[in-house]
Structure formats: structure tokens, C-alpha cells
Design an enzyme around this catalytic site. Sequence first.
Site, PDB file in Angstrom:
ATOM      1  N   GLY A  12      -1.081   4.237  -1.478  1.00 14.57           N
ATOM      2  CA  GLY A  12      -0.366   4.772  -2.631  1.00 14.57           C
ATOM      3  C   GLY A  12       0.411   3.735  -3.405  1.00 14.57           C
ATOM      4  CG  ASN A  13       1.177  -0.100  -1.641  1.00 13.25           C
ATOM      5  OD1 ASN A  13       0.306   0.500  -1.033  1.00 13.25           O
ATOM      6  ND2 ASN A  13       1.242  -1.411  -1.664  1.00 13.25           N
ATOM      7  CE  LYS A 131      -1.674  14.093   3.037  1.00  6.87           C
ATOM      8  NZ  LYS A 131      -1.319  12.751   3.491  1.00  6.87           N
ATOM      9  CE  LYS A 277      -1.977   2.834   5.249  1.00  7.86           C
ATOM     10  NZ  LYS A 277      -1.591   4.261   5.216  1.00  7.86           N
TER      11      LYS A 277
END
Length: 315
Positions: A12-13, A131, A277
Site C-alpha cells: 500500500g505504501n 478482513k 508476505k
Amino acid sequence: MCKGKIVIALGGNALQSEKNEATAEAQLAVVKKTCEYIVGIVQEDYEIAIVHGNGPQVGRIVLASEIASNITPAMPFDVCGAMSQGYIGYHIQQGMKAALKKIVGREIPVITVVTQMVVSQDDPAFSNPSKPIGPFYSAEEARLLEKEKGYVMKEDAGRGFRRVVPSPKPVRIVELDTIKRLWDSTIMITAGGGGIPVIEKPDGALEGVAAVIDKDFAAELLAEEVEADALVVLTAVEKVSLHYNTPDQRELDRITAAEAEAYIAEGHFAPGSMLPKVQAAVKFAKAKPGNKAIITSLFKAIDALEGKTGTVITQ
């Protein structure tokens, strides 16, 4: 000469500023800078595909649709996911084309593939939505939404209640054949937001469902299917760490999938943050001998591909 095929998972960054500016103009400015780093990878003769997240964006689309529901019917969640793929992909296409012209000096086709991802309707995630999406609500507002709209609402870290949706694992990329056909000639933005989750009916028809697929797992599946040499997960940190943000923090350089699994079992990685991740990286590393997964920051991607930094996970 091509140095290798890689699938890039963008955090997202890479799409939104630290100030969390929600305007399309602010996002495009961030994306243009991001694309200059990605084009640096292309300049090093790697073939790439890009998978991005969409959490904040799809939440805003859902909210806007719901607020306007007294004027025009609210869009289903899967349709909102498709909308997010379109506008984020559009921004990345603009950023990539500008950066390719500026840095590489040649034309390379860049295209967004609106991507459906088959999930299993028996996935346990459907019975345990987890989520969070969209804004925060009071307990009273949450109860009203549960009653009126059938949403599942959960308290989120003392900040209020949010709608939660299932996060099933991806099973099959519907547009995979098209992606493979385009690979040699085109930079693709695909499986955006993890892909639009769909279930497959007995007659083969596809039906969208209200869910969010983790983009790291989607990128991993894509990397396996196109037989990529590396899965590159770009995030906010240069390396994965044990005991993150404590005096005992220790960065990881090269580790095996087995070592990573042991660290996962010990609870070193935060769910919803570094954990997926590392899990995706482990899955790719174990899929085939010679596979490697790299987790690093956007700004260090080329150095990581050259073995100078980042956390590398191999079989």
C-alpha cells in the site's frame, strides 16, 4: 538479454502517501514516483508483471456507493473490487508509460488485466470473516448495519466497529491464458487487490462473492503459474525482522523456507502485515527448486535482485 521473469507484489505504501491522502490526484502523484523505481527494474532487463493491493481504495468505493444508495443502487462488493482494479491500473499505466519514456527511452505496451480469481466456496474463511474494510462505526451503528444489510461487524483494536469480509485463498486465475500470451510483449498490471473473488458453479459459470483475497497470495500463485524466477514483495521495510520494533530486533538476510516456517510458528510476524508476505514467499520458494522470493522495500528492489540487500527465501 532477459535476466529473468519476476512478479512484483506492491504494498500500500507504493500507492498512497504516508499522510493517507485519499484523493485520486494524490494517489497518482505517489504512483508516478513508484513507477520510476519499477521501470528501473525493467531497465535492468527483467520481465515483470505487477500485482497491487487495494484495501483503502476499495473501502472508499464501497463507502461512496453506500452513501449514495438513496439516489442510485449500491454496487455489490465484487463490482467495487473490479472498479478498484480499473482505476489503480489506470494510474499505474500512466505512471509506467511516463517513466518508460523518461528512463528507458522506448515504448513498451502496458496494460491492466481485470482479473478474476476462483476461490473455493468451502474455504473456511467464509465462515470466519476477518478482513476489515471501510470506515469505523459505533456499536449502535454496527448493530443497525448487521440488521439492515446483513453485514458482519467486528470491533477493531478499540477504535470502533468495522465491516469484515472473508479472505479466502486464491485457487485459479481465470485470465491466466491471456496473461501468458501477453507476457513476452507486454508489462501487465494483473490480479489487482488479489483479484476479484469468484466461485465456480457446477455448470462452469462464475459468480462474484463479497471477499478480499490477499494480494501477496495472489502474486505468489501468478508467479508459480507463469514460472517466474522470483517473487518480489515490495513493502515499507528493507528486510524482514525478528522481534520487530523491539530492542532485540534482528534483520534476516538469506533464509530457507524451513527457517521461515519456524519463525512463523514462533509468532514473529504480524497477521495482516508481514505474516502473509512471508507465507507467500515460503510457498513460492517451496514450489520448485531454484525459486526464490525476495521481501524488501520499493527503493531497494534492484539492490535486492542483485543480492545486496533484502530478505531472500529459498528452498
